[in-house]
Design an enzyme around this catalytic site. Structure first.
Site, PDB file in Angstrom:
ATOM      1  N   HIS A 469     -16.169  28.927  19.553  1.00  0.00           N
ATOM      2  CA  HIS A 469     -17.444  28.294  19.902  1.00  0.00           C
ATOM      3  C   HIS A 469     -17.323  27.505  21.194  1.00  0.00           C
ATOM      4  CE1 HIS A 469     -19.029  28.664  15.540  1.00  0.00           C
ATOM      5  NE2 HIS A 469     -19.275  29.727  16.281  1.00  0.00           N
ATOM      6  N   ARG A 584     -37.781  13.899  26.884  1.00  0.00           N
ATOM      7  CA  ARG A 584     -37.973  13.448  25.501  1.00  0.00           C
ATOM      8  C   ARG A 584     -37.178  12.159  25.316  1.00  0.00           C
ATOM      9  NH1 ARG A 584     -37.590  19.403  24.639  1.00  0.00           N
ATOM     10  NH2 ARG A 584     -39.205  20.057  23.185  1.00  0.00           N
ATOM     11  N   ARG A 620     -42.095  11.232  28.247  1.00  0.00           N
ATOM     12  CA  ARG A 620     -42.844  11.136  27.004  1.00  0.00           C
ATOM     13  C   ARG A 620     -42.340   9.934  26.206  1.00  0.00           C
ATOM     14  NH1 ARG A 620     -42.600  15.945  22.750  1.00  0.00           N
ATOM     15  NH2 ARG A 620     -40.597  15.022  22.193  1.00  0.00           N
ATOM     16  N   GLU A 714     -50.789  18.948  20.694  1.00  0.00           N
ATOM     17  CA  GLU A 714     -49.893  19.683  19.792  1.00  0.00           C
ATOM     18  C   GLU A 714     -50.396  19.763  18.362  1.00  0.00           C
ATOM     19  OE1 GLU A 714     -45.945  18.089  20.302  1.00  0.00           O
ATOM     20  OE2 GLU A 714     -46.648  16.047  20.427  1.00  0.00           O
ATOM     21  N   ASN A 737     -44.535  24.121  20.334  1.00  0.00           N
ATOM     22  CA  ASN A 737     -43.696  24.148  19.117  1.00  0.00           C
ATOM     23  C   ASN A 737     -44.471  23.552  17.950  1.00  0.00           C
ATOM     24  OD1 ASN A 737     -41.800  24.865  21.037  1.00  0.00           O
ATOM     25  ND2 ASN A 737     -40.898  22.840  21.147  1.00  0.00           N
ATOM     26  N   ASP A 738     -45.045  22.382  18.204  1.00  0.00           N
ATOM     27  CA  ASP A 738     -45.817  21.752  17.128  1.00  0.00           C
ATOM     28  C   ASP A 738     -47.174  22.403  16.943  1.00  0.00           C
ATOM     29  OD1 ASP A 738     -44.277  19.756  15.842  1.00  0.00           O
ATOM     30  OD2 ASP A 738     -44.239  18.663  17.727  1.00  0.00           O
ATOM     31  N   ARG A 748     -41.641  24.347  11.399  1.00  0.00           N
ATOM     32  CA  ARG A 748     -40.857  24.905  12.504  1.00  0.00           C
ATOM     33  C   ARG A 748     -39.369  24.957  12.210  1.00  0.00           C
ATOM     34  NH1 ARG A 748     -41.832  20.365  17.212  1.00  0.00           N
ATOM     35  NH2 ARG A 748     -39.785  20.847  18.041  1.00  0.00           N
ATOM     36  N   CYS A 785     -45.224  22.396  27.717  1.00  0.00           N
ATOM     37  CA  CYS A 785     -43.800  22.043  27.701  1.00  0.00           C
ATOM     38  C   CYS A 785     -43.123  22.498  26.411  1.00  0.00           C
ATOM     39  CB  CYS A 785     -43.608  20.551  27.921  1.00  0.00           C
ATOM     40  SG  CYS A 785     -44.415  19.561  26.665  1.00  0.00           S
TER      41      CYS A 785
HETATM   42  C1  PEP Z   1     -43.617  20.734  21.256  1.00  0.00           C
HETATM   43  O1  PEP Z   1     -43.968  20.366  20.135  1.00  0.00           O
HETATM   44  O2  PEP Z   1     -43.847  21.874  21.713  1.00  0.00           O
HETATM   45  C2  PEP Z   1     -42.873  19.804  22.135  1.00  0.00           C
HETATM   46  C3  PEP Z   1     -42.638  20.098  23.389  1.00  0.00           C
HETATM   47  O3  PEP Z   1     -42.405  18.663  21.571  1.00  0.00           O
HETATM   48  P1  PEP Z   1     -41.115  18.617  20.596  1.00  0.00           P
HETATM   49  O4  PEP Z   1     -40.497  19.971  20.580  1.00  0.00           O
HETATM   50  O5  PEP Z   1     -40.236  17.554  21.121  1.00  0.00           O
HETATM   51  O6  PEP Z   1     -41.737  18.246  19.277  1.00  0.00           O
HETATM   52 MG    MG Z   2     -43.871  18.259  19.669  1.00  0.00          MG
END
Ligand code: PEP
Ligand code: MG
Length: 852
Positions: A469, A584, A620, A714, A737-738, A748, A785
């Site tokens: 790894h 972040r 953020r 999000e 993502n959210d 997720r 993002c």
């Molecule tokens: C997202 O939710 O897409 C995002 C960029 O924030 P995080 O992944 O930190 O929740």
């Molecule tokens: Mg998010």
């Protein structure tokens, strides 16, 4: 076979079907039995109650072991135990119910003996469940008095191990690297969900069998490509379980074959010449683990030989300490996985996910518990258990599995440092300024993942292998590495490796798998020249990434990087990022054991702003909650953290966290002009107005300049209300993502649903479309993002929907830029329109085919 220990337990000391209303009542009842058995004085019950107020006697798995105070040992006439069976359970601690209350009156070693049996019993869930409801006291008697009863029962699964369950399927391993840690984690994760529903699933190879939900057990089968296995199950939904498991197992094959091919390609460079020294110098030959060429001062990472103290302590506090350390380690690993996913990509992060599965191995826990009940100190017991298991792995015939021993030791080391901070190993995270070649016996994945490529130019290790790894991570980080140098370097320098110190220079030729110690002036000049030639070639290749993401008809989109620390700026820019679209800040909190002060935050934001030299920096504010838990903030437990007090909701409730952060941000903004503030997890206009008011209060109190305030989109509510929200903010950034998890109601992090959590789902794309249109009403720019921005097809669809900035993991920049540069904006717009018209993510993904 009865134990020879003199410990009284008769059937009359076992009370079945008890129903005490409270813990105290349960303790009183068990005390009365001991008094009736003439084992203790009548005051012993009070002593047990007192004990309860000073320590927790809940052992786990429904077993509680009330016992008296040390100073009341004189009240014990004869060592004895009494058992209260409480089928309905009695609340012992918050959320913990005891179903077997084992009162112990023991002066000496007998306490340990009974604990050892109970610990064993706890590993045998089937027997334990039986004891909790049986009407036959002799069963309980046998389990508690007979060492072999629990041991045999524990091994029962293995005795008839070579037979399969009735429902089964056969499979021939087609993973080129065999069943190594990453796929084994996926197998065990999939099996666990069924095992929790009472289904037994096993994997058999010849005469060896492993429980499919036990990742370490699976590894120990040592499966290689071509091995035939039988996977069988028993229980209500055995067929369903097997069907799903088969799907998981076979769906991994493609990725495994590709990964093996890539690794082989990465190592092909061995044959590609390498540096030819100008004057004579003896090369030290090893094995290439990561290509490239570098030179620098030796930084010798001495393997600290840890003296593990063996300080026995009461079992309950020892096991408390161990479980706290394990919990803390799991949280740390989660943050490592998060960090690596975002910094280096999901594939590399799987290394640490697999480590977290190693940590959950039951056998490891049993070994450690048994050492503790045998009277050893918690650190010593843990270390011993890890060594026993690591040695078992190391002796596996499959080198890939043997290599997991270092992962187990790596994770074992993290736990050790969490048990006792003085047991921390030497670390590479705080290297002095300079350019170094790290030399070590071997590096753990944690060591390697934490390396700063600005300072660490190369790696040379005596042990290690090209498929480790560590090698995979070094390749991702672009750090040349030569491993398996044996003790040849030691020989060259005399016998002491420690002598390597900082005084030496080392040339690492990762392409040829060789290193050169202390080159002469002439050779050093030649090495520099060679490095310059390679750098020139690399630059040529990199040129593409430095070009803007402009379509063939001249429409441009800004490309940013998602990075969290100032030391990552250089890498992001060299990968072609033009700004930072997401920092972040929770990682400043996650990576350490305490909350950074306002001054520390200010210094970080300022440094980040300065390093970007005027390029945009979107910072953020803290997004804690959901998947990002910070132990030291001691936030209340939530049943459903993703739908709980997360992101801006937490900030509004924890001004002690938000205000210092805002002050740090505005103080930095007084000195650099590129900072923008972004609030996460917004669901309403009123949240935005309140947050903006706090910003304004802080800004005016510091006499700081106004800076753009944006929000993340999000959750579907924010996307739907985008036109309303846009009125009040300077910009949007969509967190796909959210947004994906909340739109599709798909956790997720749930591995079973991973294949369904697709950001290219038309429902998600339509919400993005709505967001862009809402923002356009107020001429607000929209960035993305989330992960979709780093996917070449996703990036084009987003651009076609009207997004003006994409921010991603630095490693994704080159491919995204290259994809956009090949297309016309007209094509990109048509692509987005098509995607919006589809009904499934699969259809959208299929667009990729027509893309090449
Ligand atoms: C997202 O939710 O897409 C995002 C960029 O924030 P995080 O992944 O930190 O929740
Ligand atoms: Mg998010």
């Amino acid at each position: 076979m009865a134990s020879s220990t003199k410990l009284i337990l008769t059937e009359s000391s076992i009370k079945l079907n008890a129903a005490p209303k409270s813990k105290s009542e349960a303790i009183e009842q068990v005390g009365e039995i001991l008094v009736a058995a003439n084992a203790v004085e009548p005051n012993f019950g009070a002593s047990m109650l007192q004990r309860e107020s000073v320590s927790n006697t809940y052992l786990g798995s429904g077993i509680a072991i009330p016992h008296g105070m040390v100073e009341d040992k004189s009240s014990i006439k004869e060592d004895a135990i009494a058992v209260l069976q409480v089928p309905e359970g009695v609340e012992w601690n918050d959320g913990e119910k005891a179903t077997l209350v084992v009162g112990i009156a023991a002066k000496g070693d007998n306490h340990i003996t009974i604990l050892r049996r109970l610990t064993r019993l706890m590993q045998n869930k089937e027997l334990l469940t039986q004891l909790q409801t049986t009407n036959d006291p002799s069963l309980i008697l046998k389990a508690l008095l007979d060492d072999d009863a629990s041991a045999n029962a524990h091994n029962a699964g293995n005795t008839d191990a070579a037979t399969d369950f009735a429902e089964k399927f056969e499979w021939t391993v087609d993973y080129p690297s065999g069943l190594h840690a990453r796929p084994a984690t996926a197998w065990s994760d999939a099996a666990k969900a069924w095992v929790e529903q009472g289904i037994k699933i096993q994997v058999r190879h010849q005469q060896e069998v492993a429980d499919a939900s036990n990742m370490v057990g699976l590894l120990q089968l040592g499966l290689r490509e071509g091995d035939q296995v039988v996977i069988s199950a028993e229980g209500d939904k055995a067929q369903d379980a097997l069907m799903q498991l088969k799907q998981v197992i076979t769906s991994l094959s493609k990725g495994e074959i590709e990964a093996a091919k890539k690794a082989a390609e990465a190592l092909m460079n061995v044959k590609h010449g390498g540096w030819k020294p100008a004057a004579e110098i003896t090369p030290i030959a090893g094995v290439t683990a990561s290509p490239g060429f570098a030179m620098g001062q030796v930084y010798y990472l001495e393997s600290k030989v840890l003296e593990i103290p063996d300080q026995p302590e009461p079992l309950i506090s020892a096991s408390d300490r161990l479980s706290r350390a394990l919990e803390k380690t799991q949280l740390q690993l989660k943050s490592v996985v998060d960090d690596i996913t975002r910094r280096l990509g999901a594939k590399d992060a799987e290394i640490f996910k697999a480590q977290s599965a190693l940590l959950a191995d039951e056998e490891l826990m049993t070994l450690a518990s048994q050492q503790m009940v045998a009277g050893h100190g918690v650190a010593w017991a843990w270390h011993e258990a890890v060594e026993v298991k690591a040695n078992q792995l190391a002796s596996n015939g499959n080198p890939l599995i043997a290599a997991r021993a270092i992962d187990l030791r790596d994770i074992g080391q993290r736990v050790l440092a969490n048990i006792d901070s003085s047991l921390k190993k030497n670390s590479l995270t705080d290297l002095p300024a300079g350019e170094f070649i790290v030399v070590a016996e071997d590096l753990t994945p944690s060591d390697t993942a934490g390396l700063d490529p600005n300072k660490v130019k190369g790696i040379a290790t005596f042990a290690g292998g090209p498929t480790s790894h560590t090698a995979i991570l070094a390749r991702t980080l672009g750090i040349p590495a030569v491993v398996a140098l044996g003790d040849k370097m030691g020989d060259k320098l005399g016998s002491t490796l420690a002598d390597l110190g900082q005084k030496h220079t080392l040339v690492v030729d990762g392409d040829a798998g060789r290193v050169y110690l202390d080159p002469s002036e002439e050779n050093l000049a030649s090495a520099k020249e060679w490095a310059a030639q390679l750098a020139e070639k690399r630059l040529e290749a990199e040129k593409g990434r430095q070009l803007p993401a402009t379509t063939t008809d001249d429409v441009n989109i800004i490309i940013g990087a998602n990075i969290n620390r100032p030391d990552q700026v250089k890498l992001a820019l060299s990968e072609g990022a033009e700004c930072v679209g997401l920092m972040r800040t929770e990682f400043l909190f996650l990576e350490r054991g305490d909350t950074p002060t306002e001054d520390e935050q200010y210094a970080t934001y300022l440094e980040m702003g300065q390093k970007l030299e005027g390029r945009e920096l979107i910072i953020r504010t803290l997004d804690i909650g959901g998947d990002k838990q910070v132990a030291h903030l001691k936030l209340p437990h939530e049943e459903n953290p993703f739908l709980g007090v997360r992101g801006s909701r937490l900030l509004l409730r924890r001004l002690d966290l938000m205000l210092p952060q805002l002050r740090a941000l505005y103080r930095a903004a007084k000195e650099v002009s590129n900072i923008k503030i972004m609030f996460p997890m917004i669901t309403s206009v009123s949240e935005v107005l309140t947050l903006k008011q706090y910003c304004e209060d802080v800004r005016s109190s510091l006499d700081a300049p106004e800076i753009p305030i944006g929000i993340m989109i999000e959750v579907p509510a924010a996307a739907v209300l985008a036109d309303k929200l846009a009125e009040h903010v300077a910009f949007f950034s969509i967190g796909t993502n959210d947004l994906t998890q909340y739109t599709l109601a798909t956790d997720r992090q749930n591995p079973v649903l991973a294949a369904e959590a697709k950001s290219l789902h038309p429902a998600v794309l339509r919400l993005i479309d709505l967001t862009v249109k809402g923002a356009q009403k107020h001429q607000r720019p929209v960035g993305v993002c989330g992960g979709l921005a780093g996917d070449p097809l996703g990036a084009q669809i987003l651009m076609g929907l009207g997004v003006s900035e994409l921010s991603m993991t630095p490693r994704d920049v080159a491919a995204v830029k290259a994809g956009i540069r090949k297309k016309s904006f007209a094509d990109i717009k048509a692509l987005a329109e098509k995607a919006l018209s589809f009904e499934s993510a699969d259809e959208v993904e299929a667009l990729q085919g027509g893309d090449e």
